[in-house]
Design an enzyme around this catalytic site. Sequence first.
Site, mmCIF file in Angstrom:
data_model
loop_
_atom_site.group_PDB
_atom_site.id
_atom_site.type_symbol
_atom_site.label_atom_id
_atom_site.label_comp_id
_atom_site.label_asym_id
_atom_site.label_seq_id
_atom_site.Cartn_x
_atom_site.Cartn_y
_atom_site.Cartn_z
ATOM 1 N N GLU A 70 -37.054 -7.313 10.300
ATOM 2 C CA GLU A 70 -36.210 -6.619 9.493
ATOM 3 C C GLU A 70 -35.172 -5.809 10.467
ATOM 4 O O GLU A 70 -34.913 -4.551 9.803
ATOM 5 C CB GLU A 70 -37.314 -5.423 9.480
ATOM 6 C CG GLU A 70 -38.177 -5.913 8.447
ATOM 7 C CD GLU A 70 -38.528 -5.964 6.574
ATOM 8 O OE1 GLU A 70 -37.803 -5.113 6.352
ATOM 9 O OE2 GLU A 70 -39.166 -7.511 6.592
ATOM 10 N N ARG A 74 -44.756 -5.317 9.311
ATOM 11 C CA ARG A 74 -43.292 -5.559 9.132
ATOM 12 C C ARG A 74 -42.340 -7.006 10.133
ATOM 13 O O ARG A 74 -42.349 -7.983 9.897
ATOM 14 C CB ARG A 74 -42.407 -5.434 8.061
ATOM 15 C CG ARG A 74 -42.679 -5.158 6.716
ATOM 16 C CD ARG A 74 -41.211 -4.514 5.680
ATOM 17 N NE ARG A 74 -41.867 -3.872 4.564
ATOM 18 C CZ ARG A 74 -40.454 -3.490 3.698
ATOM 19 N NH1 ARG A 74 -39.041 -3.572 4.180
ATOM 20 N NH2 ARG A 74 -40.912 -2.517 2.856
ATOM 21 N N HIS A 101 -41.386 1.008 8.229
ATOM 22 C CA HIS A 101 -40.494 0.575 9.305
ATOM 23 C C HIS A 101 -40.545 1.333 10.591
ATOM 24 O O HIS A 101 -40.330 2.734 10.081
ATOM 25 C CB HIS A 101 -38.428 0.479 8.769
ATOM 26 C CG HIS A 101 -38.391 -0.715 8.191
ATOM 27 N ND1 HIS A 101 -37.915 -0.999 6.443
ATOM 28 C CD2 HIS A 101 -38.748 -2.246 8.174
ATOM 29 C CE1 HIS A 101 -37.028 -1.793 6.111
ATOM 30 N NE2 HIS A 101 -37.904 -2.466 6.788
ATOM 31 N N CYS A 144 -31.363 3.674 6.367
ATOM 32 C CA CYS A 144 -31.454 2.724 5.699
ATOM 33 C C CYS A 144 -30.250 2.409 5.253
ATOM 34 O O CYS A 144 -30.129 0.416 5.636
ATOM 35 C CB CYS A 144 -32.247 2.949 4.473
ATOM 36 S SG CYS A 144 -34.182 3.598 4.383
HETATM 37 O O1 SUG Z 1 -37.563 -2.773 2.258
HETATM 38 N N1 SUG Z 1 -36.414 -0.856 -0.620
HETATM 39 C C1 SUG Z 1 -36.725 -1.639 0.928
HETATM 40 C C2 SUG Z 1 -36.696 0.177 1.758
HETATM 41 C C3 SUG Z 1 -35.784 -0.574 3.025
HETATM 42 C C4 SUG Z 1 -35.246 0.741 3.560
HETATM 43 N N2 SUG Z 1 -34.825 0.967 5.306
HETATM 44 C C5 SUG Z 1 -34.821 1.169 6.290
HETATM 45 N N3 SUG Z 1 -36.424 2.106 6.184
HETATM 46 N N4 SUG Z 1 -34.589 0.699 6.687
HETATM 47 C C6 SUG Z 1 -38.059 -2.577 0.940
HETATM 48 O O2 SUG Z 1 -38.986 -1.659 1.211
HETATM 49 C C7 SUG Z 1 -37.678 -1.049 -3.247
HETATM 50 C C8 SUG Z 1 -36.848 -2.091 -4.040
HETATM 51 C C9 SUG Z 1 -37.840 -2.160 -5.524
HETATM 52 O O3 SUG Z 1 -38.541 -1.568 -5.345
HETATM 53 O O4 SUG Z 1 -36.951 -2.140 -6.265
HETATM 54 C C10 SUG Z 1 -37.033 -2.230 -1.572
HETATM 55 O O5 SUG Z 1 -36.531 -3.081 -1.501
#
Ligand code: SUG
Length: 463
Positions: free
Chosen positions: A178, A220, A256, A376
């Site tokens: 990730e 992940r 994460h 993020c």
């Molecule tokens: O991968 N949310 C993303 C958020 C990513 C956050 N990134 C970091 N922590 N670096 C994920 O879970 C939600 C999309 C939705 O539910 O419509 C989403 O993909």
Amino acid sequence: MPEVNFDGLVGPTHSYAGLSYGNKASSNNQGAVSYPRAAALQGLAKMEAVAALGLVQGVLPPHERPHLPTLRARGYSGSDAEVLAKVAREDPVLLARVSSASAMWTANAATVLPSADTRDGRLHFITANLREMFHRAIEPAVTARVLAAVFPDRARVAVHEALPAAKSNDLSADFGDEGAANHTRFTTSATNGGEVNGVHFFVYGAAADSARVPAKFPARQTRAASQRVAQLAALDPERCVYAQQNADAIDAGVFHNDVIAVGNGSMLFCHELAFEHRQETHAALRRAIGGDALCIAEVTRDEVTLEEAVQSYLFNSQLLTTPDGSMTLLCPSECAENPRVRAAIDRVVADAGNPLSRALFMDVRESMRNGGGPACLRLRVPMTAQELASMNRAALVDAPKLALLRAWVQRRYRETLRAEEHADPALLRESRDALDELTTILELGSVYDFQRTTDSQASLGAH
Ligand code: SUG
């Protein structure tokens, strides 16, 4: 030469589809009306705030969504409008997945390994495979193209394709990756830039020898992936530390590591429940960084619970070294709304034993409601002055570029969006037109599938 932050621009199809199991904000906001225009403007305001601190700020474009090639590869045929209508009827979850604007979270785009640390002296990007969530697993191909267009100088920069995404029962050959969200680079350099070598901290959720793994939510990142990433750039193994994320934290919604820890320069800001083996992890980092250089500012569970950390995204703040050598914590505004979280921030800022000297609060609520905080939304790239000079500078933002991007968002984005609108062929057209214009503004060339396929495949879709 300080690090450059590349923020992902929120795309025109930004929505709340509850797609990420284990990400509580994503699940809790499923089905809510989204505000794509406000989301993109919030992102631009954050870029402006970081640039105003005297840092170099860049931008990475949204991806083409809904992604018709993914639907066609799954057997949907006919014109684009017919494909959208069919998938909306038969499989609305699939439509939501191929419509997600999730590429905005560029901390998941790639792992960045600066030239001072790699054997061939090039800056390496290892594109993340994001294989755990279908809607994110369709990002890497375009991400790699975009990175190659932003960093075109192959003598100085290597852009790697994502690691193999197939799942394996043998965790030592299983590459869940990730990207930078699970990687932190520490350096004792005062400017925190790409010239001086660093120590690489890789945090994973599961490995072949893990005694404990999360019971509820997916891990992940695998250690095998982190190790492979380090190998691809031939990092010095003595300067790499691997640590397992606390399994309970993952089950509390810390999907994460960057939801529970943030590091920068010689400072690590984290929760006491961030790591499975807390003391060993701290000791390994201190050893790798050397001397007394590492400063660990820890927040206890009594000060801020895991749930409060996840709700406020305290540790998804950006920890930034400013040109005067001090650090600023750029927090989501939700942190100012919880008095206990606010008190923890004030305590760490007031502590003279660390380089953090102030906190700023930014409204990125549209992204937050999908589990994406300030950290993020950005990919950190520690660069040398030569690398900066050789990159595609149209992808950097200054006041005129920000004004141009704001006007572009105002003109091109819908104010509100509901899930059913993803099936609207007009939205597809609007998005493609918007992205076409953006590739001109950012001088990216043809990075999107719709720009690369022939007319008959892309828009007539006669199959
Ligand atoms: O991968 N949310 C993303 C958020 C990513 C956050 N990134 C970091 N922590 N670096 C994920 O879970 C939600 C999309 C939705 O539910 O419509 C989403 O993909």
